[in-house]
Design a protein around this motif. Structure first.
Motif, PDB file in Angstrom:
ATOM      1  N   GLN A  78       0.835  -1.204   0.000  1.00  0.00           N
ATOM      2  CA  GLN A  78       0.000   0.000   0.000  1.00  0.00           C
ATOM      3  C   GLN A  78       0.873   1.259   0.000  1.00  0.00           C
ATOM      4  N   LEU A  82       1.042   4.451  -2.737  1.00  0.00           N
ATOM      5  CA  LEU A  82       0.890   5.849  -2.315  1.00  0.00           C
ATOM      6  C   LEU A  82       2.015   6.728  -2.846  1.00  0.00           C
ATOM      7  N   MET A  95      -6.426   6.091  -4.671  1.00  0.00           N
ATOM      8  CA  MET A  95      -5.438   6.937  -4.009  1.00  0.00           C
ATOM      9  C   MET A  95      -6.059   7.745  -2.867  1.00  0.00           C
ATOM     10  N   LEU A  98      -6.330   4.986   0.137  1.00  0.00           N
ATOM     11  CA  LEU A  98      -5.128   4.379   0.712  1.00  0.00           C
ATOM     12  C   LEU A  98      -4.654   5.014   2.015  1.00  0.00           C
ATOM     13  N   PRO A  99      -4.648   6.347   2.175  1.00  0.00           N
ATOM     14  CA  PRO A  99      -4.162   6.916   3.433  1.00  0.00           C
ATOM     15  C   PRO A  99      -4.992   6.534   4.656  1.00  0.00           C
ATOM     16  N   ARG A 107       1.119  -0.015   6.387  1.00  0.00           N
ATOM     17  CA  ARG A 107       1.060   0.186   4.928  1.00  0.00           C
ATOM     18  C   ARG A 107       2.391  -0.153   4.265  1.00  0.00           C
TER      19      ARG A 107
END
Length: 279
Positions: A78, A82, A95, A98-99, A107
């Motif tokens: 992950q 990013l 996108m 993902l955070p 991650r």
């Protein structure tokens, strides 16, 4: 706690990995980041006889654009995705999500394929994959097959993967120019599993939206989408469309949140996302 004894094998190619899984039998498991499997092994909730490490296989790393599709290797972390700034143009919804996954440390090890195979009802990657109607490529010693996310994730922590089969690639559609997307989730603390999450994307007149954490698998909001299509003013029809969509939901209920609270959250987050992306 410590895991039960197991054998460890390092695969250098997809062919070697599926060959080992076939040779070792049904109790062998592939491992890449290990962010879900290792804790389960430490708690003796999973006791594989053998692990096949796929984390160093070049074929399972990175992403590439082929036509109007993005192909992502299942062992890509992950964190690596990013860092791929160019990917935001092609997969803005992924996108955006993902955070919200775990923390920097998880991650850095957790993989996109590992999250899909773990099949947690609240997982962000599974939610995005369902929203975008991604295709999953599975391989074993006999060949390859492709499944939609709807056919792959069968229930909480349950997938259509067969013994000896390996998820090797995730295929998602490239976002058109002018695509708008929104992602929302509510968790008790940042990095915790979401109580409820919503992913939404609109490209031209095509709306895609799904809810995670509400049921055992991500819920694609087909009734909501159909209701908004029928409305003369989509923005004015949001509340009614959400009511229709959630009318037959039997929401998950556990120590973290009741089913009624999850259903309320779903309605709030759905409206928030729709107001952001609808013209």
């Amino acid at each position: 706690m410590k895991p039960a004894a197991f054998a460890f094998h390092q695969a250098q190619s997809v062919g070697e990995a599926v060959g080992l899984l076939a040779q070792l039998g049904g109790e062998a498991r592939p491992i890449a980041g290990g962010q879900s499997l290792v804790p389960a092994m430490n708690l003796r909730m999973a006791t594989p006889d053998a692990l096949v490490d796929i984390s160093r296989i070049p074929e399972l790393q990175g992403w590439r654009k082929i036509g109007d599709r993005i192909h992502i290797g299942a062992a890509t972390t992950q964190a690596a995705l990013l860092r791929e700034k160019d990917l935001a143009e092609h997969l803005p919804l992924l996108m955006a999500a993902l955070p919200n996954i775990g923390h920097v440390q998880t991650r850095s090890r957790g993989t996109i394929g590992g999250s899909l195979v773990h099949a947690d009802p609240s997982a962000e990657i599974a939610l995005v994959a369902a929203t975008l109607e991604a295709e999953l490529v599975l391989r074993n010693v006999s060949g390859e097959r492709r499944l939609s996310t709807r056919d792959f994730q069968l229930g909480a922590l349950t997938t259509a993967l067969e013994p000896g089969e390996l998820l090797v690639e995730i295929v998602m559609p490239v976002a058109d120019a002018g695509t708008r997307c929104a992602f929302r989730e509510l968790a008790r603390r940042h990095g915790d599993f979401a109580l409820v999450a919503v992913a939404a994307q609109i490209a031209g007149d095509r709306l895609s939206i799904a809810v995670g954490g509400l049921e055992e698998v991500p819920r694609r909001c087909d009734k909501l989408i159909e209701k908004l299509k029928e409305a003369n003013n989509a923005s004015a029809a949001i509340d009614e469309a959400i009511r229709i969509e959630l009318g037959d939901v039997v929401a998950l209920s556990d120590i973290h949140a009741s089913g009624s609270y999850r259903q309320h959250l779903a309605a709030v987050l759905l409206k928030d996302c729709l107001l952001e992306i609808l013209p």
